[in-house]
Design an enzyme around this catalytic site. Structure first.
Site, PDB file in Angstrom:
ATOM      1  N   CYS A  18       0.858  -1.096  -0.044  1.00 40.94           N
ATOM      2  CA  CYS A  18       0.022  -0.005  -0.095  1.00 40.94           C
ATOM      3  C   CYS A  18       0.901   1.293  -0.063  1.00 40.94           C
ATOM      4  O   CYS A  18       1.402   1.528  -1.202  1.00 40.94           O
ATOM      5  CB  CYS A  18      -1.060  -0.050   1.137  1.00 40.94           C
ATOM      6  SG  CYS A  18      -2.539   0.873   0.822  1.00 40.94           S
TER       7      CYS A  18
ATOM      8  N   HIS B 256      -3.386  -5.281   1.643  1.00 39.81           N
ATOM      9  CA  HIS B 256      -2.681  -5.220   2.868  1.00 39.81           C
ATOM     10  C   HIS B 256      -2.641  -6.828   3.390  1.00 39.81           C
ATOM     11  O   HIS B 256      -3.521  -7.427   3.963  1.00 39.81           O
ATOM     12  CB  HIS B 256      -3.405  -4.722   3.961  1.00 39.81           C
ATOM     13  CG  HIS B 256      -3.027  -3.206   4.083  1.00 39.81           C
ATOM     14  ND1 HIS B 256      -2.282  -2.567   4.833  1.00 39.81           N
ATOM     15  CD2 HIS B 256      -4.061  -2.296   3.431  1.00 39.81           C
ATOM     16  CE1 HIS B 256      -2.216  -1.235   4.556  1.00 39.81           C
ATOM     17  NE2 HIS B 256      -3.377  -1.053   3.810  1.00 39.81           N
TER      18      HIS B 256
ATOM     19  N   GLU C 109      -0.758  -8.517   5.274  1.00 40.63           N
ATOM     20  CA  GLU C 109      -0.467  -8.662   7.069  1.00 40.63           C
ATOM     21  C   GLU C 109      -1.874  -8.546   7.662  1.00 40.63           C
ATOM     22  O   GLU C 109      -1.757  -8.616   9.023  1.00 40.63           O
ATOM     23  CB  GLU C 109       0.493  -7.720   7.318  1.00 40.63           C
ATOM     24  CG  GLU C 109      -0.014  -6.048   7.609  1.00 40.63           C
ATOM     25  CD  GLU C 109      -0.480  -5.403   6.335  1.00 40.63           C
ATOM     26  OE1 GLU C 109      -0.324  -6.185   4.946  1.00 40.63           O
ATOM     27  OE2 GLU C 109      -0.612  -4.066   6.446  1.00 40.63           O
TER      28      GLU C 109
HETATM   29  N1  GLN Z   1      -3.935   6.218   1.140  1.00 41.21           N
HETATM   30  C1  GLN Z   1      -2.864   6.038   1.361  1.00 41.21           C
HETATM   31  C2  GLN Z   1      -1.794   7.004   0.937  1.00 41.21           C
HETATM   32  O1  GLN Z   1      -1.660   7.386   0.067  1.00 41.21           O
HETATM   33  C3  GLN Z   1      -2.250   4.447   1.612  1.00 41.21           C
HETATM   34  C4  GLN Z   1      -3.041   3.828   2.599  1.00 41.21           C
HETATM   35  C5  GLN Z   1      -2.678   2.499   3.028  1.00 41.21           C
HETATM   36  O2  GLN Z   1      -1.385   2.359   3.062  1.00 41.21           O
HETATM   37  N2  GLN Z   1      -3.454   1.784   3.518  1.00 41.21           N
HETATM   38  O3  GLN Z   1      -0.475   7.032   1.261  1.00 41.21           O
END
Ligand code: GLN
Length: 200
Positions: free
Chosen positions: A78, A170, A172
């Site tokens: 992410c 994610h 994890e």
């Molecule tokens: N929306 C977050 C970003 O732009 C990422 C979200 C996440 O890591 N779950 O950094």
């Protein structure tokens, strides 16, 4: 096998417990010196603008980028994917810029900012993988040297480029450890090529 986890913010604990469950040693990364003697590195989810600023404040951008260029296996989830990307749509935020991909942040729109679904990821076997997306990005464009491991509806959600692995979701946050195991296999094979105990 010792895996570093960037511990500036975000889902650090969750990655730590999956890795420990799989028998790997973990080390929180907060300073450039912490990068010594690790065999792989995880960049957890969080908030990428904040995390980029913290990377700068803790003098970690260049040491991590250099380690990645030298072949250290890095798995970004992410926010970690955003930090790995060379290009981020409409943003000049700090990044490591290691992967030849272009990402769009918060890319799934407001109504479905966060959602969970089962996806088939061929490199992980037949059983679908439960994916959790939290204000997730996705890869909108990848160069030909990037291997796409999961794509849905034109959105690239999991990709690999040599020693780098990046997921929009994610892993994890689920009980399924197959993606972490996949990363640990990458670490194991990279270890054959990297000197043990080398300072990145
Ligand atoms: N929306 C977050 C970003 O732009 C990422 C979200 C996440 O890591 N779950 O950094």
């Amino acid at each position: 096998m010792k895996i570093g986890i960037l511990a500036l913010q975000g889902a650090v604990r969750e990655h730590r417990s999956v890795l420990q469950k799989l028998g790997a040693e973990t080390k929180d990364i907060l300073n450039p010196e912490d990068l010594q003697k690790i065999d792989g590195l995880i960049l957890p989810g969080g908030e990428s603008t904040a995390c980029g600023k913290l990377l700068v404040r803790y003098n970690l951008i260049e040491p991590i980028a250099e380690a990645g260029r030298s072949g250290l296996p890095i798995f970004g989830t992410c926010t970690g994917l955003i930090l790995l990307a060379k290009h981020i749509n409409n943003s000049s935020q700090y990044r490591l810029g290691l992967m030849d991909v272009r990402v769009e942040r918060n890319a799934f729109g407001r109504q479905i900012d966060s959602f969970e679904t089962d996806m088939s990821i061929p490199v992980l076997g037949d059983k679908p993988f439960h994916t959790v997306f939290i204000r997730a990005p996705y890869i909108v464009q990848a160069d030909s040297n990037v291997e796409i491991l999961l794509e849905y509806d034109g959105k690239i959600l999991l990709a690999e480029q040599n020693n780098l692995l990046a997921a929009a979701f994610h892993p994890e946050l689920t009980k399924d450890t197959r993606l972490h195991e996949y990363f640990l296999r990458k670490v194991k094979s990279a270890k054959k090529y990297l000197e043990r105990g080398r300072d990145f």
